[in-house]
Design a protein around this motif. Sequence first.
Motif, mmCIF file in Angstrom:
data_model
loop_
_atom_site.group_PDB
_atom_site.id
_atom_site.type_symbol
_atom_site.label_atom_id
_atom_site.label_comp_id
_atom_site.label_asym_id
_atom_site.label_seq_id
_atom_site.Cartn_x
_atom_site.Cartn_y
_atom_site.Cartn_z
ATOM 1 N N ALA A 85 17.529 21.138 4.085
ATOM 2 C CA ALA A 85 18.031 21.638 2.781
ATOM 3 C C ALA A 85 17.051 22.298 2.028
ATOM 4 N N GLY A 86 15.929 22.369 2.822
ATOM 5 C CA GLY A 86 14.730 23.111 1.947
ATOM 6 C C GLY A 86 14.003 22.187 1.011
ATOM 7 N N ILE A 87 14.082 20.780 1.122
ATOM 8 C CA ILE A 87 13.319 19.937 0.354
ATOM 9 C C ILE A 87 12.544 19.046 1.137
ATOM 10 N N SER A 88 11.378 19.066 0.667
ATOM 11 C CA SER A 88 10.192 18.353 1.413
ATOM 12 C C SER A 88 9.456 17.333 0.347
ATOM 13 N N SER A 89 9.289 16.065 0.512
ATOM 14 C CA SER A 89 8.920 15.114 -0.574
ATOM 15 C C SER A 89 8.004 14.306 0.030
ATOM 16 N N LEU A 90 6.846 14.015 -0.728
ATOM 17 C CA LEU A 90 5.856 13.048 -0.334
ATOM 18 C C LEU A 90 5.633 11.946 -1.574
ATOM 19 N N HIS A 91 5.959 10.627 -1.176
ATOM 20 C CA HIS A 91 6.036 9.790 -2.080
ATOM 21 C C HIS A 91 4.763 8.676 -2.100
ATOM 22 N N ALA A 92 4.048 8.407 -3.147
ATOM 23 C CA ALA A 92 2.991 7.779 -3.510
ATOM 24 C C ALA A 92 3.339 6.061 -3.395
ATOM 25 N N PHE A 93 4.507 5.748 -3.768
ATOM 26 C CA PHE A 93 5.013 4.593 -4.061
ATOM 27 C C PHE A 93 6.234 4.117 -3.530
ATOM 28 N N SER A 94 6.605 3.090 -3.262
ATOM 29 C CA SER A 94 7.988 2.361 -2.616
ATOM 30 C C SER A 94 9.016 3.246 -3.240
ATOM 31 N N PHE A 95 9.972 3.860 -2.442
ATOM 32 C CA PHE A 95 10.865 4.792 -3.080
ATOM 33 C C PHE A 95 12.035 5.053 -1.923
ATOM 34 N N GLY A 96 13.219 4.939 -2.580
ATOM 35 C CA GLY A 96 14.544 5.003 -2.011
ATOM 36 C C GLY A 96 14.539 4.148 -0.655
ATOM 37 N N PRO A 97 14.689 4.845 0.588
ATOM 38 C CA PRO A 97 14.729 4.175 1.818
ATOM 39 C C PRO A 97 13.494 3.404 2.170
ATOM 40 N N HIS A 98 12.439 3.753 1.724
ATOM 41 C CA HIS A 98 11.158 3.567 2.185
ATOM 42 C C HIS A 98 10.774 2.486 1.054
ATOM 43 N N TYR A 99 10.781 0.918 1.415
ATOM 44 C CA TYR A 99 10.615 -0.026 0.716
ATOM 45 C C TYR A 99 9.503 -0.773 0.942
ATOM 46 N N ASP A 100 8.381 -0.816 0.143
ATOM 47 C CA ASP A 100 7.087 -1.411 0.279
ATOM 48 C C ASP A 100 6.861 -2.517 -0.934
ATOM 49 N N PRO A 101 6.842 -3.695 -0.623
ATOM 50 C CA PRO A 101 7.053 -4.726 -1.723
ATOM 51 C C PRO A 101 5.681 -4.730 -2.326
ATOM 52 N N ASP A 102 4.600 -4.308 -1.422
ATOM 53 C CA ASP A 102 3.207 -4.409 -1.979
ATOM 54 C C ASP A 102 2.804 -2.973 -2.655
ATOM 55 N N ASN A 103 3.743 -1.997 -2.638
ATOM 56 C CA ASN A 103 3.391 -0.565 -3.412
ATOM 57 C C ASN A 103 4.373 -0.162 -4.379
ATOM 58 N N LEU A 104 4.868 -1.102 -5.362
ATOM 59 C CA LEU A 104 5.956 -0.768 -6.170
ATOM 60 C C LEU A 104 5.639 -0.018 -7.427
ATOM 61 N N ARG A 105 4.096 -0.356 -7.866
ATOM 62 C CA ARG A 105 3.882 0.416 -9.009
ATOM 63 C C ARG A 105 2.428 0.032 -9.298
ATOM 64 N N PHE A 106 1.826 0.808 -10.134
ATOM 65 C CA PHE A 106 0.399 0.815 -10.557
ATOM 66 C C PHE A 106 0.304 1.128 -12.240
ATOM 67 N N GLY A 107 0.207 0.005 -12.841
ATOM 68 C CA GLY A 107 0.213 0.093 -14.336
ATOM 69 C C GLY A 107 1.787 0.291 -14.654
ATOM 70 N N ALA A 108 1.797 1.264 -15.332
ATOM 71 C CA ALA A 108 3.292 1.846 -15.616
ATOM 72 C C ALA A 108 3.809 2.702 -14.716
ATOM 73 N N VAL A 109 2.877 3.565 -13.706
ATOM 74 C CA VAL A 109 3.489 4.282 -12.987
ATOM 75 C C VAL A 109 4.290 3.713 -11.793
ATOM 76 N N ILE A 110 5.411 4.179 -11.465
ATOM 77 C CA ILE A 110 6.455 3.501 -10.551
ATOM 78 C C ILE A 110 6.566 4.634 -9.429
ATOM 79 N N ALA A 111 6.462 5.916 -9.553
ATOM 80 C CA ALA A 111 6.507 6.871 -8.515
ATOM 81 C C ALA A 111 5.573 8.140 -8.909
ATOM 82 N N CYS A 112 5.258 8.781 -8.015
ATOM 83 C CA CYS A 112 4.320 9.892 -8.273
ATOM 84 C C CYS A 112 4.732 10.769 -6.914
ATOM 85 N N ASN A 113 5.719 11.661 -6.920
ATOM 86 C CA ASN A 113 6.167 12.437 -5.729
ATOM 87 C C ASN A 113 5.767 13.914 -5.868
ATOM 88 N N GLU A 114 5.470 14.224 -4.853
ATOM 89 C CA GLU A 114 5.083 15.815 -4.497
ATOM 90 C C GLU A 114 6.334 16.277 -3.983
#
Length: 217
Positions: free
Chosen positions: A18-47
């Motif tokens: 659909a023309g959408i490419s995403s790169l996620h720095a934290f646990s996001f959507g179907p990608h669940y990583d309990p050791d990478n849920l947030r840093f400080g207040a930041v819970i997502a940084c998506n390119e």
Amino acid sequence: MTDVRRAGERYRGGDPAAGISSLHAFSFGPHYDPDNLRFGAVIACNEERLAPGAGFDEHPHSHTEIVTWVVEGVLTHRDSTGHESLVRPGDVQRLSSAGGVRHVERNDGPDPLTFVQMWLAPLEPGGEASYEVVHGIADSTPYAVPEAAAMLHVRRLSAGERTAVPDAASVYVHVVRGEVRLDGEELRPGDAARITAAKDLEAEAVTAAELLLWEMA
């Protein structure tokens, strides 16, 4: 302590068909990583990269401060509170989803769109949704998000130029473009540094560079 996360380690998402490419720095959507849920207040940084005509159809958010930085192209934003904006490189957009809001994000222009979207957890849930855009924010002008006890610093550096990293309990640094040297590490586009108890640190541009730094209490 500085924890460097490389661009190549990010979780790949989106919908390429659909023309959408995403790169996620934290646990996001179907990608669940309990050791990478947030840093400080930041819970997502998506390119996010959207081809012309591509976008995210109307979808809900709540209890999140959503800050968007356009790298190239023009982002069309519409939300359920009646706001409609065109967001361009150099603009800071913030949507406080509070108790709930719906929005649309699209690339209605003829050129590819790239933006970085950062989600922050508010100190308190609920409240009224709000929206704003700061057009053409000046270099080194901090942008406050008091709801999350956070401050965004945008730095555009020429080669060899240095910038101080804020002294803070937590600092999240994202390299938008160029190469920088930070605490003995070389960082390239898409790389990030998570700094705990930041004190007397500087980032030095190896090439012309653009950085987003979150200072968090």
